[in-house]
Design a protein around this motif. Structure first.
Motif, mmCIF file in Angstrom:
data_model
loop_
_atom_site.group_PDB
_atom_site.id
_atom_site.type_symbol
_atom_site.label_atom_id
_atom_site.label_comp_id
_atom_site.label_asym_id
_atom_site.label_seq_id
_atom_site.Cartn_x
_atom_site.Cartn_y
_atom_site.Cartn_z
ATOM 1 N N HIS A 173 0.809 -1.216 0.000
ATOM 2 C CA HIS A 173 0.000 0.000 0.000
ATOM 3 C C HIS A 173 0.842 1.265 0.000
ATOM 4 O O HIS A 173 0.305 2.362 -0.048
ATOM 5 C CB HIS A 173 -0.919 0.025 1.218
ATOM 6 C CG HIS A 173 -1.960 -1.027 1.166
ATOM 7 N ND1 HIS A 173 -2.915 -1.094 0.193
ATOM 8 C CD2 HIS A 173 -2.171 -2.106 1.954
ATOM 9 C CE1 HIS A 173 -3.680 -2.135 0.388
ATOM 10 N NE2 HIS A 173 -3.241 -2.773 1.453
ATOM 11 N N SER B 116 -10.834 -2.504 -3.693
ATOM 12 C CA SER B 116 -10.471 -1.113 -3.995
ATOM 13 C C SER B 116 -11.044 -0.720 -5.348
ATOM 14 O O SER B 116 -11.059 -1.510 -6.295
ATOM 15 C CB SER B 116 -8.948 -0.950 -4.000
ATOM 16 O OG SER B 116 -8.330 -1.840 -4.909
ATOM 17 N N TYR C 169 -13.048 2.096 -1.378
ATOM 18 C CA TYR C 169 -13.398 0.677 -1.518
ATOM 19 C C TYR C 169 -14.898 0.528 -1.761
ATOM 20 O O TYR C 169 -15.694 1.401 -1.394
ATOM 21 C CB TYR C 169 -13.003 -0.117 -0.270
ATOM 22 C CG TYR C 169 -11.517 -0.320 -0.137
ATOM 23 C CD1 TYR C 169 -10.922 -1.532 -0.469
ATOM 24 C CD2 TYR C 169 -10.694 0.710 0.314
ATOM 25 C CE1 TYR C 169 -9.554 -1.718 -0.354
ATOM 26 C CE2 TYR C 169 -9.324 0.531 0.429
ATOM 27 C CZ TYR C 169 -8.765 -0.681 0.089
ATOM 28 O OH TYR C 169 -7.406 -0.852 0.201
ATOM 29 N N THR D 107 -8.420 4.109 -6.428
ATOM 30 C CA THR D 107 -7.558 3.661 -5.338
ATOM 31 C C THR D 107 -6.576 2.603 -5.821
ATOM 32 O O THR D 107 -5.409 2.592 -5.417
ATOM 33 C CB THR D 107 -8.412 3.096 -4.191
ATOM 34 O OG1 THR D 107 -9.296 4.111 -3.722
ATOM 35 C CG2 THR D 107 -7.547 2.622 -3.042
ATOM 36 N N THR D 108 -7.032 1.713 -6.707
ATOM 37 C CA THR D 108 -6.150 0.684 -7.256
ATOM 38 C C THR D 108 -4.985 1.299 -8.009
ATOM 39 O O THR D 108 -3.830 0.863 -7.870
ATOM 40 C CB THR D 108 -6.946 -0.249 -8.191
ATOM 41 O OG1 THR D 108 -7.960 -0.924 -7.422
ATOM 42 C CG2 THR D 108 -6.043 -1.291 -8.827
ATOM 43 N N ARG E 114 -1.998 -1.906 -7.057
ATOM 44 C CA ARG E 114 -2.581 -3.237 -7.150
ATOM 45 C C ARG E 114 -4.003 -3.216 -6.620
ATOM 46 O O ARG E 114 -4.381 -2.336 -5.840
ATOM 47 C CB ARG E 114 -1.736 -4.274 -6.413
ATOM 48 C CG ARG E 114 -1.527 -4.021 -4.949
ATOM 49 C CD ARG E 114 -0.741 -5.171 -4.313
ATOM 50 N NE ARG E 114 0.662 -5.136 -4.669
ATOM 51 C CZ ARG E 114 1.400 -6.227 -4.860
ATOM 52 N NH1 ARG E 114 0.847 -7.414 -4.758
ATOM 53 N NH2 ARG E 114 2.676 -6.140 -5.158
ATOM 54 N N ARG E 115 -4.791 -4.173 -7.086
ATOM 55 C CA ARG E 115 -6.185 -4.278 -6.644
ATOM 56 C C ARG E 115 -6.194 -4.926 -5.257
ATOM 57 O O ARG E 115 -5.755 -6.057 -5.078
ATOM 58 C CB ARG E 115 -6.973 -5.138 -7.630
ATOM 59 C CG ARG E 115 -8.454 -5.213 -7.366
ATOM 60 C CD ARG E 115 -9.203 -3.964 -7.760
ATOM 61 N NE ARG E 115 -9.140 -3.689 -9.191
ATOM 62 C CZ ARG E 115 -9.823 -2.732 -9.797
ATOM 63 N NH1 ARG E 115 -10.630 -1.934 -9.083
ATOM 64 N NH2 ARG E 115 -9.697 -2.533 -11.087
ATOM 65 N N ASP E 116 -6.687 -4.200 -4.277
ATOM 66 C CA ASP E 116 -6.663 -4.673 -2.892
ATOM 67 C C ASP E 116 -8.018 -5.250 -2.504
ATOM 68 O O ASP E 116 -9.037 -4.560 -2.528
ATOM 69 C CB ASP E 116 -6.296 -3.523 -1.952
ATOM 70 C CG ASP E 116 -6.048 -3.991 -0.528
ATOM 71 O OD1 ASP E 116 -5.585 -5.140 -0.350
ATOM 72 O OD2 ASP E 116 -6.304 -3.211 0.410
ATOM 73 N N MET F 22 -2.689 -8.070 -7.444
ATOM 74 C CA MET F 22 -3.675 -8.048 -6.366
ATOM 75 C C MET F 22 -3.003 -8.228 -5.010
ATOM 76 O O MET F 22 -1.864 -8.674 -4.921
ATOM 77 C CB MET F 22 -4.702 -9.163 -6.572
ATOM 78 C CG MET F 22 -5.600 -9.009 -7.778
ATOM 79 S SD MET F 22 -6.698 -10.444 -8.005
ATOM 80 C CE MET F 22 -5.536 -11.667 -8.593
ATOM 81 N N TYR G 256 -10.104 -10.385 -11.489
ATOM 82 C CA TYR G 256 -9.007 -9.439 -11.703
ATOM 83 C C TYR G 256 -7.743 -10.128 -12.202
ATOM 84 O O TYR G 256 -6.917 -9.511 -12.863
ATOM 85 C CB TYR G 256 -8.746 -8.656 -10.416
ATOM 86 C CG TYR G 256 -9.931 -7.799 -10.032
ATOM 87 C CD1 TYR G 256 -10.291 -6.707 -10.812
ATOM 88 C CD2 TYR G 256 -10.713 -8.110 -8.914
ATOM 89 C CE1 TYR G 256 -11.402 -5.932 -10.472
ATOM 90 C CE2 TYR G 256 -11.817 -7.341 -8.582
ATOM 91 C CZ TYR G 256 -12.159 -6.260 -9.366
ATOM 92 O OH TYR G 256 -13.265 -5.497 -9.043
ATOM 93 N N ASP H 261 -11.237 1.689 -8.895
ATOM 94 C CA ASP H 261 -10.194 1.902 -9.910
ATOM 95 C C ASP H 261 -9.220 3.010 -9.504
ATOM 96 O O ASP H 261 -8.012 2.890 -9.701
ATOM 97 C CB ASP H 261 -10.834 2.241 -11.260
ATOM 98 C CG ASP H 261 -11.559 1.047 -11.870
ATOM 99 O OD1 ASP H 261 -11.286 -0.088 -11.435
ATOM 100 O OD2 ASP H 261 -12.402 1.256 -12.771
ATOM 101 N N GLU I 25 -4.286 -8.056 -13.556
ATOM 102 C CA GLU I 25 -4.014 -7.063 -12.514
ATOM 103 C C GLU I 25 -3.234 -7.691 -11.357
ATOM 104 O O GLU I 25 -3.456 -8.845 -10.996
ATOM 105 C CB GLU I 25 -5.323 -6.485 -11.978
ATOM 106 C CG GLU I 25 -6.099 -5.666 -12.979
ATOM 107 C CD GLU I 25 -7.234 -4.895 -12.306
ATOM 108 O OE1 GLU I 25 -7.135 -4.624 -11.094
ATOM 109 O OE2 GLU I 25 -8.205 -4.558 -13.004
#
Length: 478
Positions: free
Chosen positions: A13, A166, A124, A170-171, A176-178, A261, A254, A168, A259
Motif C-alpha cells: 500500500h 479497492s 473501496y 484507489t487501485t 494493485r487491486r486490494d 492483487m 481481476y 479503480d 491485474e
C-alpha cells in the motif's frame, strides 16, 4: 543493532507515496533495523520481495519480544488506522438492538455501506457480506432468544463482516487491486459463549485444507467460521463458504485482467482471530495463487486479538507466507488468552511436551504493543472493556512515535472518537461517553403518524446463493 530483510505485511500500500525519485522502478528488499531480540524468529532472513515503485526508505519494525516500532513510519501508521477503521465499521453497522426485528443483521445496504457510515473517501466498494450461524444444541436457549422470535431474521444468524475491493482510482494509486476482508468482534451473547469454548480442535475436523492433522485452532472460532443453517437464506452457506466463494470470484475476475492483487484481512478481538483463521484457509486452499508462478500476498492487520491456534498452526501460517501484524494495548487482557499458562513464552522443552494437549496456544506474527497511560487525553484508570476498545487503540496508534517518545497526535485524529462507544476520555475534554446514538433509536414517523422501525431495504442486493454454490463446486466444496 540487528539488520534483516522483511516483507512488511502492508508494504504493497505504500506505492502511492512519492518520497524519492519517481523514476525508481526496480524491486528491492526493505532494509529494516531493530533492536536485537531473544527470539529466533526475528533473526531469520525473510526473503520475500515486494516491488515498490516510488519508495526507498528505511522503516523500523518491531522485534518479536518488545513489540515496539521505534520510530513508527507515518505511512505505516496511516495504513494501520485505515484498516482499523474498516474493522470498527463492522461494529457500527451491526444491528444489535433487541427491539429490532432485524436484530443480528447489518443496518446498512452494501451499495451505500461506506457512505452511510461517513467513510465516503474509503476508496473501496463492498462486494459481499459475510454471515455466521450457530446450530449447536449446547448453547442455552437464553443466549439465542430474541424479543420477536417470529420476525424475519433468524436469531441464530449474525452478520459478521464484509468483503470489499479497492475501486479503480484507489487501485491505480496503490499499484494493485486490494481485496479487503473485515471481520466483526464479539457483540452478541451467542458469540460470548463461543469465545469460552477454548479447547483446540483440528482444522481438518471441519474440512479445512490441512497437510498436518495436528494443526489445531480454538474450537469456538472454528465453529463460528464453519457452522451453517440451511433453513435461513443468509446462512445457507457457512461464513467460510461465503468467503472462499467470493475470494475465488474476485481473484479470477481481476487475475484474468492481468491485474496485480493483494488480500488484506482485518479484525478486532474475535474478528482478529477470524482474520488469521481465514488467511490460513485462503492460502492453504491455494486461492491466492494467480498462476503456478505467482501468489497474491496475504496480510493480516490484527487489533487486540487473542491467540488462535497451536504451534503447528503458527508454523504453517508462516510457511504459507502470510504476514501478520498484531496491534494491542499492553494493559488489555484479551491478547493474553487463551493459553494463559501454556503459550509461546514457555520454554522450548515445555512447548514440545505440551503441544499435543488441547490447551497450548501461540501468537503469530510481529507485534506492536501500545500503552494507554502514555496518552494525556485518557483517564488514568480504565475498566477491562475500555482497555480493549478499538477506538482507543486507533487513538494510541495516532499518538505513538516510538518507544520512550512523547505522545502526540500525528494526524490530529479527533479525540472525540475515543468516547464513541466508551467512557475513556478525561472529563475535562467535555466529550460525553457513548455518544454515538441512532436518532430516536431508529424509530421514524410513518405517513399515518405512527412511530415505527422502518423496513430494511437493499439488504438482499448482494445475495447470490447460486453464484456461491457455483464457485464452491469449482473448489470441490459443494
Amino acid at each position: 543493532m540487528a539488520t534483516f530483510n522483511i516483507n512488511l505485511p502492508f508494504s504493497h500500500h505504500l506505492q502511492n507515496q512519492s518520497l524519492i525519485n519517481t523514476k525508481i522502478k526496480n524491486s528491492f528488499r526493505w532494509r529494516v533495523t531493530c533492536a536485537p531480540s531473544r527470539t529466533s524468529t526475528v533473526s531469520k532472513q525473510i526473503e520475500n520481495t515486494i516491488p515498490i515503485r516510488h519508495n526507498l526508505r528505511k522503516i523500523k519494525v518491531p522485534d518479536s519480544r518488545s513489540g515496539m516500532l521505534d520510530p513508527i513510519d507515518p505511512l505505516l501508521r496511516s495504513e494501520l488506522i485505515r484498516y482499523g477503521e474498516m474493522a470498527q465499521s463492522c461494529y457500527e453497522a451491526f444491528d444489535n438492538d433487541p427491539y429490532s426485528k432485524y436484530c443480528g443483521s447489518c443496518k446498512v445496504p452494501p451499495k451505500t455501506f461506506f457512505q452511510d457510515l461517513g467513510m465516503d473517501s474509503s476508496g473501496y466498494e463492498i462486494t459481499s457480506y459475510i454471515y455466521s450461524s450457530n446450530t449447536s444444541n449446547l448453547i442455552p436457549k437464553f443466549f439465542i432468544k430474541s424479543i420477536k422470535s417470529d420476525g424475519p431474521w433468524n436469531p441464530m444468524v449474525n452478520w459478521m463482516g464484509y468483503v470489499a475491493v479497492s475501486n479503480d482510482e484507489t487501485t491505480a494509486r496503490l499499484g494493485r487491486r486490494d481485496i479487503v476482508i473485515a471481520w466483526r468482534g464479539t457483540v452478541t451473547k451467542l458469540e460470548w459463549m463461543e469465545d469460552l469454548i477454548n479447547f483446540l480442535k483440528p482444522v481438518s475436523a471441519q474440512n479445512l485444507a490441512s497437510k498436518d492433522p495436528n494443526i489445531k485452532v480454538m474450537a469456538g472460532f472454528l465453529h463460528i467460521y464453519t457452522d451453517k443453517d440451511q433453513r435461513c437464506l443468509y446462512s445457507k452457506f457457512s461464513a467460510r463458504e461465503q468467503l472462499l466463494a467470493e475470494v475465488t470470484r474476485l481473484t479470477r475476475k481481476y487475475g484474468q485482467k492481468g491485474e496485480k492483487m493483494s488480500i488484506t484481512i482485518t479484525g478486532h478481538s474475535l474478528g482478529s482471530a477470524l482474520a488469521i483463521l481465514s488467511a490460513y484457509d485462503i492460502a492453504e486452499s491455494d486461492l491466492n495463487k494467480v498462476d503456478k508462478m505467482q501468489k497474491t500476498p496475504i496480510s493480516v492487520m490484527s487489533f487486540s486479538g487473542p491467540r488462535v491456534g497451536n504451534i503447528r498452526f503458527k508454523k504453517r501460517v508462516e510457511e504459507l507466507g502470510i504476514k501478520v501484524l498484531r496491534v494491542f494495548n499492553i494493559h488489555d487482557q484479551v491478547p493474553n488468552v487463551p493459553g494463559v499458562l501454556l503459550n509461546e513464552h514457555t520454554s522450548a522443552l515445555v512447548q514440545r511436551i505440551a503441544d499435543w494437549t488441547t490447551f497450548f496456544y501461540s501468537h503469530i506474527g510481529e507485534e506492536l504493543g501500545l500503552d494507554h497511560t502514555r496518552s494525556s487525553f485518557v483517564k488514568e484508570k480504565l475498566d477491562l472493556a475500555s482497555m480493549h476498545n478499538l477506538e482507543l487503540l486507533l487513538h494510541l496508534l495516532d499518538g505513538y512515535h516510538g518507544k520512550g517518545k512523547e505522545f502526540g497526535l500525528a494526524s490530529g485524529r479527533d479525540i472525540a472518537l475515543v468516547n464513541k462507544d466508551g467512557d475513556i476520555l478525561k472529563h475535562e475534554y467535555l466529550i460525553p461517553p457513548n455518544w454515538l446514538q441512532v436518532e430516536n433509536k431508529g424509530l421514524r414517523k410513518n405517513p399515518n403518524g405512527e412511530w415505527k422501525l422502518p423496513e430494511q431495504k437493499g439488504i438482499e442486493d448482494h445475495l447470490q446463493p447460486q453464484q456461491v454454490e457455483l464457485h464452491l463446486r469449482k473448489l470441490g466444496l459443494a
